[in-house]
Design a protein around this motif. Structure first.
Motif, mmCIF file in Angstrom:
data_model
loop_
_atom_site.group_PDB
_atom_site.id
_atom_site.type_symbol
_atom_site.label_atom_id
_atom_site.label_comp_id
_atom_site.label_asym_id
_atom_site.label_seq_id
_atom_site.Cartn_x
_atom_site.Cartn_y
_atom_site.Cartn_z
ATOM 1 N N THR A 72 45.307 35.071 41.114
ATOM 2 C CA THR A 72 45.191 33.784 41.789
ATOM 3 C C THR A 72 46.223 32.828 41.208
ATOM 4 O O THR A 72 46.319 32.696 39.980
ATOM 5 C CB THR A 72 43.782 33.190 41.594
ATOM 6 O OG1 THR A 72 42.814 34.112 42.111
ATOM 7 C CG2 THR A 72 43.639 31.860 42.311
ATOM 8 N N ILE A 73 46.986 32.186 42.095
ATOM 9 C CA ILE A 73 47.990 31.217 41.653
ATOM 10 C C ILE A 73 47.803 29.927 42.430
ATOM 11 O O ILE A 73 47.821 29.925 43.666
ATOM 12 C CB ILE A 73 49.423 31.748 41.864
ATOM 13 C CG1 ILE A 73 49.632 33.051 41.073
ATOM 14 C CG2 ILE A 73 50.458 30.693 41.457
ATOM 15 C CD1 ILE A 73 50.962 33.739 41.339
ATOM 16 N N SER A 98 52.016 40.696 46.443
ATOM 17 C CA SER A 98 51.073 41.476 47.250
ATOM 18 C C SER A 98 49.674 41.371 46.654
ATOM 19 O O SER A 98 49.486 41.614 45.463
ATOM 20 C CB SER A 98 51.485 42.948 47.306
ATOM 21 O OG SER A 98 52.769 43.076 47.875
ATOM 22 N N GLY A 99 48.714 40.988 47.482
ATOM 23 C CA GLY A 99 47.331 40.903 47.053
ATOM 24 C C GLY A 99 46.983 39.678 46.218
ATOM 25 O O GLY A 99 45.861 39.551 45.745
ATOM 26 N N VAL A 100 47.935 38.769 46.024
ATOM 27 C CA VAL A 100 47.691 37.559 45.236
ATOM 28 C C VAL A 100 47.213 36.439 46.158
ATOM 29 O O VAL A 100 47.705 36.286 47.278
ATOM 30 C CB VAL A 100 48.977 37.128 44.484
ATOM 31 C CG1 VAL A 100 48.784 35.812 43.753
ATOM 32 C CG2 VAL A 100 49.415 38.216 43.511
ATOM 33 N N ASP A 101 46.239 35.676 45.685
ATOM 34 C CA ASP A 101 45.755 34.503 46.415
ATOM 35 C C ASP A 101 46.525 33.275 45.941
ATOM 36 O O ASP A 101 46.543 32.987 44.742
ATOM 37 C CB ASP A 101 44.254 34.300 46.168
ATOM 38 C CG ASP A 101 43.422 35.362 46.867
ATOM 39 O OD1 ASP A 101 43.510 35.448 48.099
ATOM 40 O OD2 ASP A 101 42.703 36.107 46.163
ATOM 41 N N ILE A 102 47.146 32.578 46.891
ATOM 42 C CA ILE A 102 47.944 31.387 46.592
ATOM 43 C C ILE A 102 47.232 30.163 47.158
ATOM 44 O O ILE A 102 46.856 30.145 48.339
ATOM 45 C CB ILE A 102 49.354 31.473 47.228
ATOM 46 C CG1 ILE A 102 50.086 32.749 46.798
ATOM 47 C CG2 ILE A 102 50.162 30.210 46.940
ATOM 48 C CD1 ILE A 102 50.716 32.730 45.442
ATOM 49 N N TYR A 103 47.083 29.147 46.313
ATOM 50 C CA TYR A 103 46.463 27.879 46.711
ATOM 51 C C TYR A 103 47.442 26.748 46.408
ATOM 52 O O TYR A 103 47.552 26.312 45.263
ATOM 53 C CB TYR A 103 45.153 27.648 45.946
ATOM 54 C CG TYR A 103 44.080 28.643 46.271
ATOM 55 C CD1 TYR A 103 43.121 28.364 47.239
ATOM 56 C CD2 TYR A 103 44.011 29.868 45.615
ATOM 57 C CE1 TYR A 103 42.124 29.277 47.543
ATOM 58 C CE2 TYR A 103 43.017 30.790 45.911
ATOM 59 C CZ TYR A 103 42.083 30.487 46.872
ATOM 60 O OH TYR A 103 41.096 31.400 47.178
#
Length: 157
Positions: A72-73, A98-103
Protein backbone atom coordinates in the motif's frame (compact mmCIF):
# COMPACT_ATOMS: atom_id res chain seq x y z
CA UNK A 1 3.15 -2.75 4.78
CA UNK A 2 2.38 0.90 4.08
CA UNK A 3 4.56 3.61 2.53
CA UNK A 4 3.64 7.29 2.73
CA UNK A 5 5.58 8.95 -0.06
CA UNK A 6 5.32 12.63 -0.85
CA UNK A 7 6.70 15.58 -2.75
CA UNK A 8 6.35 18.96 -1.08
CA UNK A 9 7.67 22.34 -2.15
CA UNK A 10 6.06 24.74 0.35
CA UNK A 11 5.56 22.33 3.25
CA UNK A 12 1.77 21.82 2.99
CA UNK A 13 1.99 18.33 1.50
CA UNK A 14 4.74 17.46 3.98
CA UNK A 15 2.35 18.45 6.79
CA UNK A 16 -0.31 16.13 5.35
CA UNK A 17 2.19 13.28 4.87
CA UNK A 18 3.48 13.52 8.44
CA UNK A 19 -0.09 13.43 9.79
CA UNK A 20 -0.97 10.45 7.58
CA UNK A 21 2.19 8.55 8.57
CA UNK A 22 1.43 9.17 12.25
CA UNK A 23 -2.15 7.95 11.83
CA UNK A 24 -1.32 4.87 9.74
CA UNK A 25 2.06 3.84 11.15
CA UNK A 26 3.37 3.86 7.58
CA UNK A 27 6.98 4.47 6.62
CA UNK A 28 7.64 8.00 5.37
CA UNK A 29 9.67 8.88 2.27
CA UNK A 30 10.13 12.38 0.86
CA UNK A 31 10.63 12.64 -2.89
CA UNK A 32 13.43 15.16 -3.34
CA UNK A 33 14.46 16.30 -6.81
CA UNK A 34 18.10 15.76 -7.78
CA UNK A 35 18.06 19.38 -8.93
CA UNK A 36 16.18 21.33 -6.24
CA UNK A 37 13.45 23.73 -7.29
CA UNK A 38 14.10 27.43 -6.64
CA UNK A 39 12.78 29.04 -3.45
CA UNK A 40 11.01 31.64 -5.58
CA UNK A 41 7.36 30.72 -6.26
CA UNK A 42 7.24 32.21 -9.78
CA UNK A 43 10.53 30.63 -10.86
CA UNK A 44 9.36 27.24 -9.60
CA UNK A 45 6.03 27.73 -11.37
CA UNK A 46 7.80 28.41 -14.66
CA UNK A 47 9.86 25.23 -14.29
CA UNK A 48 6.79 23.21 -13.31
CA UNK A 49 4.87 24.47 -16.34
CA UNK A 50 7.75 23.58 -18.68
CA UNK A 51 8.05 20.11 -17.11
CA UNK A 52 4.32 19.55 -17.56
CA UNK A 53 4.33 20.79 -21.16
CA UNK A 54 7.27 18.48 -21.98
CA UNK A 55 5.85 15.57 -19.93
CA UNK A 56 9.28 15.55 -18.23
CA UNK A 57 10.37 13.10 -15.56
CA UNK A 58 12.70 15.03 -13.22
CA UNK A 59 15.36 12.90 -11.51
CA UNK A 60 14.89 12.00 -7.86
CA UNK A 61 17.77 12.20 -5.38
CA UNK A 62 18.24 9.00 -3.33
CA UNK A 63 15.48 7.05 -5.08
CA UNK A 64 15.10 3.70 -3.26
CA UNK A 65 16.30 0.71 -5.31
CA UNK A 66 13.16 -1.16 -4.33
CA UNK A 67 9.81 -0.59 -2.65
CA UNK A 68 8.61 -4.17 -3.13
CA UNK A 69 8.01 -4.70 0.61
CA UNK A 70 5.05 -2.27 0.40
CA UNK A 71 1.61 -3.37 -0.76
CA UNK A 72 0.00 0.00 0.00
CA UNK A 73 1.36 3.41 -1.00
CA UNK A 74 -0.17 6.74 -0.07
CA UNK A 75 1.32 9.26 -2.49
CA UNK A 76 1.12 12.98 -1.74
CA UNK A 77 1.75 16.00 -3.90
CA UNK A 78 0.66 19.60 -4.48
CA UNK A 79 -1.28 20.55 -7.60
CA UNK A 80 1.16 22.18 -10.02
CA UNK A 81 -0.11 23.59 -13.30
CA UNK A 82 -3.46 21.82 -13.04
CA UNK A 83 -2.07 18.34 -12.30
CA UNK A 84 0.45 16.41 -10.21
CA UNK A 85 4.09 17.50 -10.43
CA UNK A 86 5.93 15.48 -13.07
CA UNK A 87 8.31 14.13 -10.40
CA UNK A 88 5.37 12.04 -9.12
CA UNK A 89 5.42 10.30 -12.50
CA UNK A 90 9.16 9.73 -12.08
CA UNK A 91 8.56 7.95 -8.77
CA UNK A 92 5.58 5.85 -9.85
CA UNK A 93 7.18 4.82 -13.15
CA UNK A 94 10.39 3.70 -11.41
CA UNK A 95 8.80 0.53 -9.98
CA UNK A 96 6.66 -2.46 -10.87
CA UNK A 97 3.48 -1.57 -8.99
CA UNK A 98 1.55 -4.71 -9.95
CA UNK A 99 -0.87 -5.56 -7.16
CA UNK A 100 -0.05 -2.41 -5.15
CA UNK A 101 -2.84 -0.23 -3.76
CA UNK A 102 -2.22 3.48 -4.40
CA UNK A 103 -4.04 6.20 -2.45
CA UNK A 104 -3.25 9.71 -3.73
CA UNK A 105 -3.56 12.73 -1.44
CA UNK A 106 -3.19 16.34 -2.47
CA UNK A 107 -4.04 19.96 -1.81
CA UNK A 108 -3.71 23.24 -3.65
CA UNK A 109 -4.19 26.94 -3.17
CA UNK A 110 -7.27 27.02 -5.42
CA UNK A 111 -8.75 23.64 -4.38
CA UNK A 112 -10.03 23.26 -7.97
CA UNK A 113 -11.64 19.81 -8.34
CA UNK A 114 -10.98 19.65 -12.10
CA UNK A 115 -7.25 20.01 -11.38
CA UNK A 116 -7.56 17.25 -8.77
CA UNK A 117 -9.26 15.02 -11.38
CA UNK A 118 -6.41 15.78 -13.83
CA UNK A 119 -3.87 14.78 -11.18
CA UNK A 120 -5.73 11.52 -10.50
CA UNK A 121 -5.65 10.67 -14.20
CA UNK A 122 -1.89 11.38 -14.26
CA UNK A 123 -1.35 9.09 -11.24
CA UNK A 124 -3.46 6.31 -12.83
CA UNK A 125 -1.44 6.56 -16.05
CA UNK A 126 1.90 6.61 -14.19
CA UNK A 127 1.11 3.77 -11.78
CA UNK A 128 0.81 0.96 -14.32
CA UNK A 129 -0.79 -2.24 -13.00
CA UNK A 130 -1.51 -0.68 -9.59
CA UNK A 131 -4.98 -0.29 -8.11
CA UNK A 132 -5.34 3.50 -7.82
CA UNK A 133 -8.07 4.28 -5.31
CA UNK A 134 -10.20 7.39 -4.87
CA UNK A 135 -7.87 10.15 -3.74
CA UNK A 136 -8.01 12.69 -0.96
CA UNK A 137 -8.28 16.37 -1.89
CA UNK A 138 -8.38 18.60 1.15
CA UNK A 139 -6.49 21.40 2.83
CA UNK A 140 -3.39 20.34 4.78
CA UNK A 141 -4.88 21.89 7.92
CA UNK A 142 -8.10 19.82 7.66
CA UNK A 143 -6.98 16.92 9.85
CA UNK A 144 -10.61 15.87 10.39
CA UNK A 145 -11.05 15.31 6.65
CA UNK A 146 -7.72 13.47 6.45
CA UNK A 147 -8.63 11.20 9.37
CA UNK A 148 -12.06 10.49 7.86
CA UNK A 149 -10.42 9.49 4.54
CA UNK A 150 -7.98 7.20 6.35
CA UNK A 151 -10.80 5.65 8.39
CA UNK A 152 -13.04 5.21 5.32
CA UNK A 153 -10.20 3.35 3.58
CA UNK A 154 -9.42 1.04 6.51
CA UNK A 155 -6.19 2.67 7.69
CA UNK A 156 -7.53 3.53 11.16
CA UNK A 157 -9.82 1.97 13.71
Amino acid sequence: KTLVVYFSWSGNTEEMANHIAEQTGGDLFEIEPKTPYPDDYNETGDIAEKERDENARPEIADLPDSIEEYDTILVGYPIWWHTAPMIIGTFLESYDLSGVDIYPFTQSASMDTEQFDNSMEFVRNSAANAAVHKGLFTRASNTESISRYLSDNGFME
